[in-house]
Design a protein around this motif. Structure first.
Motif, short mmCIF file in Angstrom:
data_model
loop_
_atom_site.label_atom_id
_atom_site.label_comp_id
_atom_site.label_asym_id
_atom_site.label_seq_id
_atom_site.Cartn_x
_atom_site.Cartn_y
_atom_site.Cartn_z
N MET A 1 0.69 -1.11 0.07
CA MET A 1 0.13 -0.03 0.41
C MET A 1 0.94 1.31 0.27
N ALA A 2 0.65 2.80 -0.98
CA ALA A 2 2.02 3.10 -1.36
C ALA A 2 1.34 4.75 -0.09
N ILE A 3 2.65 5.14 0.37
CA ILE A 3 1.84 5.74 1.52
C ILE A 3 1.31 7.15 0.84
N THR A 4 0.32 7.58 1.63
CA THR A 4 -0.53 8.83 1.02
C THR A 4 -0.47 9.25 2.26
N GLU A 5 -0.87 10.64 2.49
CA GLU A 5 -1.71 11.55 3.62
C GLU A 5 -2.58 11.09 4.20
N GLU A 6 -3.18 10.61 3.07
CA GLU A 6 -4.36 9.76 3.80
C GLU A 6 -3.90 8.59 4.65
N ARG A 7 -3.50 8.13 4.49
CA ARG A 7 -3.10 6.54 5.09
C ARG A 7 -2.11 7.32 6.26
N ALA A 17 2.30 2.31 12.50
CA ALA A 17 3.80 3.07 12.35
C ALA A 17 5.06 2.74 11.47
N GLN A 18 5.66 0.94 12.18
CA GLN A 18 6.68 0.03 11.94
C GLN A 18 6.39 -0.24 10.25
N GLU A 19 4.97 -0.42 9.97
CA GLU A 19 4.20 -0.49 8.24
C GLU A 19 5.53 0.90 7.25
N ILE A 20 4.93 1.74 7.90
CA ILE A 20 4.60 3.43 7.15
C ILE A 20 6.79 3.36 6.75
N TYR A 37 6.00 15.02 4.16
CA TYR A 37 5.10 14.58 5.32
C TYR A 37 5.38 15.01 6.59
N ALA A 38 6.61 15.18 7.04
CA ALA A 38 7.09 15.34 8.46
C ALA A 38 6.79 16.99 8.99
N PHE A 39 6.49 18.00 7.47
CA PHE A 39 6.30 19.25 8.26
C PHE A 39 4.68 19.48 7.81
N ASP A 42 -1.06 19.30 8.85
CA ASP A 42 -2.78 18.37 9.52
C ASP A 42 -0.80 17.56 10.39
N TYR A 43 -1.30 17.92 11.50
CA TYR A 43 -0.56 17.56 12.52
C TYR A 43 -0.85 15.49 12.59
N ARG A 44 -1.87 14.97 12.65
CA ARG A 44 -1.86 13.82 11.83
C ARG A 44 -0.87 13.10 11.06
N VAL A 45 -0.66 13.93 10.38
CA VAL A 45 0.34 13.22 8.93
C VAL A 45 1.60 13.75 9.43
N ALA A 46 1.65 14.64 10.02
CA ALA A 46 2.82 14.88 11.19
C ALA A 46 4.23 13.81 11.77
#
Length: 173
Positions: A1-7, A17-20, A37-39, A42-46
Motif C-alpha cells: 500500500m502506498a504512503i499517502t497523506e490519508e493513510r 508506524a512500523q509499516e510506514i 510528510y514530516a512538516f 495536518d498534525y496527524r500526518v506529521a
C-alpha cells in the motif's frame, strides 16, 4: 500500500508506524519522505510520518542531517505535543556538532526540561539535547549542571530524575 497523506492521517498504532518505516526503508528515501510528510500542517500526518521515522536506524536517519534546522524549528514551533516529542526524538538521533549549536534551541531545551507541566518524554529528551549542546562549552556545561542541581527533584517523574542523575554523575555520553 502506498504512503499517502490519508493513510498517514489514519496511522494510530505501533504496527502502523512500523509499516510506514518498512515502506520508506524499501525506497531508502528517508529525506524525501520527511520533506514530503514530516512538516505537514495536518498534525496527524506529521505525527505519523515522524513516528515512522523514529523506527529508523541512526544510519538511515543520517539522511535527515541536511534538514536538522528545519526539524529543530518544527520542534520549537509546533503546538502539538506529539509532533514536538517525535521531532525531538529524531533530533536526538542526528549528529550535533559545535557548529549546529543554536542558542534559541538551547534556551528551548532548558525551558522545557525544567517545566514540571511538560510531558516527561519531552522533558527528558530536552535534557539530553541540552547536555549534548553544552558539552562543547565548559561554561555552558557548568550552567547546565547548576540548573540540574537546583531542580526541586520531588516534582519530577522518575524518568526525569534518572536522566538528571546520569548527567550529574557523568554517565550520559
Amino acid at each position: 500500500m502506498a504512503i499517502t497523506e490519508e493513510r498517514l492521517r489514519q496511522t494510530f498504532s505501533e504496527g502502523g508506524a512500523q509499516e510506514i518505516y518498512q515502506e520508506v526503508k524499501s525506497t531508502d528515501d528517508f529525506l524525501g519522505f520527511a520533506r514530503q510528510y514530516a512538516f505537514s500542517q495536518d498534525y496527524r500526518v506529521a505525527r505519523s510520518a515522524l513516528w515512522g521515522l523514529t523506527k529508523a536506524s541512526k544510519e538511515e536517519l543520517a539522511q535527515l542531517q541536511v534538514i536538522l534546522n528545519e526539524i529543530i524549528d518544527q520542534a520549537m514551533q509546533t503546538e502539538n505535543t506529539s509532533v514536538r516529542r517525535l521531532s525531538l526524538n529524531v533530533i536526538e538521533r542526528l549528529e550535533m556538532s559545535e557548529e549546529d549549536l543554536r542558542t534559541d534551541f538551547l534556551d528551548f531545551c532548558f525551558e522545557h526540561m525544567m517545566d514540571v507541566e511538560e510531558f516527561p518524554g519531552i522533558q527528558s529528551v530536552c535534557m539530553k539535547l541540552a547536555f549534548r549542546m553544552c558539552k562543547f562549552y565548559p561554561e555552558l556545561m557548568d550552567e547546565l549542571k547548576r540548573t540540574l542541581e537546583a531542580m526541586e527533584i520531588d516534582f519530577y517523574k522518575p524518568a526525569i530524575k534518572c536522566v538528571r542523575n546520569r548527567i550529574l554523575n557523568g554517565r550520559l555520553k
